[in-house]
Write a protein that holds these residues in place. Structure first.
Motif, mmCIF file in Angstrom:
data_model
loop_
_atom_site.group_PDB
_atom_site.id
_atom_site.type_symbol
_atom_site.label_atom_id
_atom_site.label_comp_id
_atom_site.label_asym_id
_atom_site.label_seq_id
_atom_site.Cartn_x
_atom_site.Cartn_y
_atom_site.Cartn_z
ATOM 1 N N ILE A 237 -44.555 -6.452 -4.807
ATOM 2 C CA ILE A 237 -44.452 -5.311 -5.727
ATOM 3 C C ILE A 237 -45.404 -4.201 -5.305
ATOM 4 O O ILE A 237 -45.044 -3.016 -5.311
ATOM 5 N N VAL A 238 -46.624 -4.564 -4.934
ATOM 6 C CA VAL A 238 -47.589 -3.560 -4.478
ATOM 7 C C VAL A 238 -47.051 -2.827 -3.250
ATOM 8 O O VAL A 238 -47.144 -1.597 -3.148
ATOM 9 N N LEU A 239 -46.459 -3.573 -2.313
ATOM 10 C CA LEU A 239 -45.945 -2.958 -1.092
ATOM 11 C C LEU A 239 -44.738 -2.061 -1.354
ATOM 12 O O LEU A 239 -44.515 -1.094 -0.620
ATOM 13 N N VAL A 240 -43.967 -2.356 -2.391
ATOM 14 C CA VAL A 240 -42.848 -1.473 -2.748
ATOM 15 C C VAL A 240 -43.365 -0.079 -3.089
ATOM 16 O O VAL A 240 -42.680 0.929 -2.892
ATOM 17 N N GLY A 241 -44.608 -0.004 -3.569
ATOM 18 C CA GLY A 241 -45.201 1.289 -3.894
ATOM 19 C C GLY A 241 -45.254 2.242 -2.718
ATOM 20 O O GLY A 241 -45.317 3.466 -2.913
ATOM 21 N N ALA A 242 -45.228 1.707 -1.482
ATOM 22 C CA ALA A 242 -45.253 2.564 -0.295
ATOM 23 C C ALA A 242 -43.960 3.354 -0.138
ATOM 24 O O ALA A 242 -43.902 4.299 0.655
ATOM 25 N N ARG A 243 -42.929 2.984 -0.906
ATOM 26 C CA ARG A 243 -41.642 3.701 -0.838
ATOM 27 C C ARG A 243 -41.419 4.578 -2.062
ATOM 28 O O ARG A 243 -40.368 5.188 -2.207
ATOM 29 N N ILE A 244 -42.404 4.614 -2.958
ATOM 30 C CA ILE A 244 -42.276 5.350 -4.213
ATOM 31 C C ILE A 244 -43.191 6.562 -4.186
ATOM 32 O O ILE A 244 -44.308 6.500 -3.680
ATOM 33 N N THR A 245 -42.722 7.659 -4.735
ATOM 34 C CA THR A 245 -43.547 8.859 -4.879
ATOM 35 C C THR A 245 -43.483 9.354 -6.317
ATOM 36 O O THR A 245 -42.607 8.954 -7.096
ATOM 37 N N ALA A 246 -44.418 10.238 -6.646
ATOM 38 C CA ALA A 246 -44.444 10.810 -7.996
ATOM 39 C C ALA A 246 -43.170 11.591 -8.284
ATOM 40 O O ALA A 246 -42.746 11.700 -9.442
ATOM 41 N N ALA A 247 -42.555 12.131 -7.221
ATOM 42 C CA ALA A 247 -41.325 12.899 -7.407
ATOM 43 C C ALA A 247 -40.225 12.047 -8.026
ATOM 44 O O ALA A 247 -39.399 12.558 -8.798
ATOM 45 N N GLN A 248 -40.204 10.744 -7.714
ATOM 46 C CA GLN A 248 -39.180 9.874 -8.282
ATOM 47 C C GLN A 248 -39.402 9.664 -9.775
ATOM 48 O O GLN A 248 -38.442 9.575 -10.536
ATOM 49 N N PHE A 249 -40.667 9.562 -10.197
ATOM 50 C CA PHE A 249 -40.956 9.466 -11.628
ATOM 51 C C PHE A 249 -40.528 10.754 -12.336
ATOM 52 O O PHE A 249 -39.928 10.714 -13.417
ATOM 53 N N VAL A 250 -40.851 11.888 -11.717
ATOM 54 C CA VAL A 250 -40.494 13.180 -12.310
ATOM 55 C C VAL A 250 -38.982 13.336 -12.376
ATOM 56 O O VAL A 250 -38.427 13.842 -13.358
ATOM 57 N N GLU A 251 -38.310 12.892 -11.316
ATOM 58 C CA GLU A 251 -36.847 13.024 -11.273
ATOM 59 C C GLU A 251 -36.185 12.202 -12.373
ATOM 60 O O GLU A 251 -35.178 12.604 -12.944
ATOM 61 N N LEU A 252 -36.762 11.043 -12.678
ATOM 62 C CA LEU A 252 -36.207 10.232 -13.761
ATOM 63 C C LEU A 252 -36.352 10.934 -15.109
ATOM 64 O O LEU A 252 -35.449 10.884 -15.948
ATOM 65 N N GLY A 253 -37.487 11.598 -15.319
ATOM 66 C CA GLY A 253 -37.701 12.310 -16.568
ATOM 67 C C GLY A 253 -38.076 11.381 -17.704
ATOM 68 O O GLY A 253 -38.054 10.148 -17.566
ATOM 69 N N PRO A 254 -38.400 11.923 -18.868
ATOM 70 C CA PRO A 254 -38.851 11.095 -20.001
ATOM 71 C C PRO A 254 -37.726 10.337 -20.707
ATOM 72 O O PRO A 254 -37.971 9.338 -21.368
ATOM 73 N N LEU A 255 -36.479 10.824 -20.599
ATOM 74 C CA LEU A 255 -35.377 10.211 -21.347
ATOM 75 C C LEU A 255 -35.177 8.734 -21.012
ATOM 76 O O LEU A 255 -35.049 7.913 -21.942
ATOM 77 N N PRO A 256 -35.130 8.327 -19.735
ATOM 78 C CA PRO A 256 -34.933 6.895 -19.454
ATOM 79 C C PRO A 256 -36.000 6.011 -20.063
ATOM 80 O O PRO A 256 -35.700 4.903 -20.538
ATOM 81 N N PHE A 257 -37.243 6.471 -20.077
ATOM 82 C CA PHE A 257 -38.323 5.648 -20.624
ATOM 83 C C PHE A 257 -38.226 5.562 -22.147
ATOM 84 O O PHE A 257 -38.528 4.517 -22.738
ATOM 85 N N ILE B 116 -49.477 -4.080 -11.012
ATOM 86 C CA ILE B 116 -48.957 -2.782 -11.431
ATOM 87 C C ILE B 116 -49.948 -1.684 -11.052
ATOM 88 O O ILE B 116 -49.556 -0.600 -10.592
ATOM 89 N N MET B 117 -51.242 -1.950 -11.217
ATOM 90 C CA MET B 117 -52.251 -0.980 -10.806
ATOM 91 C C MET B 117 -52.167 -0.719 -9.304
ATOM 92 O O MET B 117 -52.265 0.420 -8.841
ATOM 93 N N GLY B 118 -51.969 -1.797 -8.532
ATOM 94 C CA GLY B 118 -51.834 -1.638 -7.082
ATOM 95 C C GLY B 118 -50.591 -0.853 -6.712
ATOM 96 O O GLY B 118 -50.625 0.013 -5.815
ATOM 97 N N PHE B 119 -49.482 -1.144 -7.398
ATOM 98 C CA PHE B 119 -48.235 -0.411 -7.162
ATOM 99 C C PHE B 119 -48.423 1.079 -7.436
ATOM 100 O O PHE B 119 -48.029 1.937 -6.629
ATOM 101 N N LEU B 120 -49.043 1.406 -8.563
ATOM 102 C CA LEU B 120 -49.256 2.809 -8.920
ATOM 103 C C LEU B 120 -50.227 3.483 -7.953
ATOM 104 O O LEU B 120 -50.044 4.659 -7.601
ATOM 105 N N ALA B 121 -51.256 2.761 -7.503
ATOM 106 C CA ALA B 121 -52.223 3.340 -6.572
ATOM 107 C C ALA B 121 -51.573 3.663 -5.231
ATOM 108 O O ALA B 121 -51.778 4.760 -4.674
ATOM 109 N N ILE B 122 -50.771 2.729 -4.706
ATOM 110 C CA ILE B 122 -50.088 2.970 -3.425
ATOM 111 C C ILE B 122 -49.092 4.120 -3.565
ATOM 112 O O ILE B 122 -48.983 4.986 -2.691
ATOM 113 N N ALA B 123 -48.362 4.156 -4.682
ATOM 114 C CA ALA B 123 -47.404 5.241 -4.906
ATOM 115 C C ALA B 123 -48.124 6.583 -5.005
ATOM 116 O O ALA B 123 -47.627 7.614 -4.512
#
Length: 355
Positions: free
Chosen positions: A94-114, A279-286
């Motif tokens: 899970i931590v290593l998956v963070g290397a493929r995630i960027t903040a832009a993907q969180f922004v692109e999802l937007g608040p509605l899905p959450f 989860i902290m590691g995932f967010l840090a790598i992302a």
């Protein structure tokens, strides 16, 4: 074995997974892990071979082979290795998956899905508990099944059981819930990507559906990546959001029960609000990847390592499933899990289509 005789550090940290050994030793030698690691690695290699030769999803092949070899977990020599791979390998992946995630993907999802995700989680619990009386099921057992389905599978079941207590739900029913959740997750990982393709969902929609509706972490992430890389990344974000909401959801359950724990002395159980390290590691790598984009070679290497660790985790988790228990119980015992799983899927599908 009675619940009071079990070691509960898994529930205490809220994010542990079901272990084969109730009282693992404080220290182990490397050779203690070898039998479980070897049988898991062999099964994973077989899954990779089948996937390569028959163009089948590698994660699905690993799941099916693991379930077929679940009898090996009856040998105590495999317990240490299976516990290690089903937990540590998954979390590092899970931590290593963070290397493929960027903040832009969180922004692109937007608040509605959450926001929809939170509503889905609450609705699954409410519907499951409300329907318990229709099938002559205990509402606390339904709460256990609904909460485990809505949040994060075995981890949530363990934490919820520490709140509900053995007096409300006995050990046999608790074990049955864990087995039912594991089997439901396995079936969901097999079917949901196929159904998502049949419905013509986009990668983003499929990732949300899979991440929001599959119970266990390994199967949710594996199901997402079996659909596509982009869907797997979104499924990871959505699923880890559900995991992060475990502590707040437990607080709501504690308030609903009117007590903090299932202990005989009524002592309130303390629920920590910290996030688990993976989860902290995932967010840090992302976050690092968002600020300083990793080189392509590093991203590909991290992605390959994450896929390998995830495959090992899924195989080990499947091998730990106690499928024989399913044959010893009547179908009504599984009604809460079936209702919770169906409700979670239908609501998540409706939300995914609306995105």
């Amino acid at each position: 074995m009675r619940a009071s005789e079990q070691s509960w550090p898994m529930a205490a940290d809220l994010y542990g997974e079901l272990q084969l050994e109730a009282r693992p030793p404080t220290r182990r030698r490397w050779r203690d892990y070898l039998p479980g690691v070897l049988v898991t690695a062999i099964a994973a290699l077989a899954a990779a071979w089948l996937s390569d030769h028959y163009a089948a999803p590698i994660v699905l092949m690993g799941l099916l082979i693991g379930l077929a070899l679940s009898f090996l977990s009856q040998d105590k020599r495999t317990h240490a290795g299976l516990d290690l791979l089903s937990q540590t390998a998954l979390r590092i992946g899970i931590v290593l998956v963070g290397a493929r995630i960027t903040a832009a993907q969180f922004v692109e999802l937007g608040p509605l899905p959450f926001a929809l995700l939170l509503l889905i989680m609450l609705a699954v619990i409410v519907v499951t508990v409300a329907s318990a009386r229709l099938f002559a099921q205990d509402r606390h057992a339904a709460l256990l099944a609904g909460g485990a389905t809505a949040i994060c599978g075995a981890s949530a079941a363990l934490a919820l059981y520490s709140l509900i207590g053995e007096k409300r739900v006995d050990q046999a029913r608790f074990t049955l819930t864990l087995v039912g959740i594991t089997v439901a997750s396995a079936l969901a990982m097999t079917l949901y990507p196929v159904l998502a393709r049949e419905f013509g969902l986009s990668d983003a929609q499929a990732g949300f559906l899979i991440g929001a509706s599959i119970h266990d972490v390994a199967q949710a992430i594996g199901g997402g990546f079996s659909y596509s890389a982009n869907a797997g990344e979104i499924a990871t974000i959505v699923k880890l959001t559900r995991v992060a909401l475990l502590a707040p959801m437990l607080m709501l359950v504690a308030l609903w029960l009117g007590r903090g724990s299932g202990r005989p002395d009524g002592e309130a159980r303390r629920i920590p609000l910290r996030l688990p390290w993976f989860i902290m590691g995932f967010l840090a790598i992302a976050a690092v990847n968002s600020l300083f984009a990793f080189p392509d070679a590093l991203q590909k290497g991290a992605g390959s390592a994450a896929q390998g660790l995830l495959l090992l985790a899924i195989v080990a988790t499947a091998m730990k499933a106690r499928l024989a228990l399913l044959l010893d119980q009547g179908w009504r015992c599984f009604v809460p899990i079936i209702i919770a799983t169906g409700t979670s899927f239908l609501l998540s599908l409706a939300a995914a289509v609306s995105l």
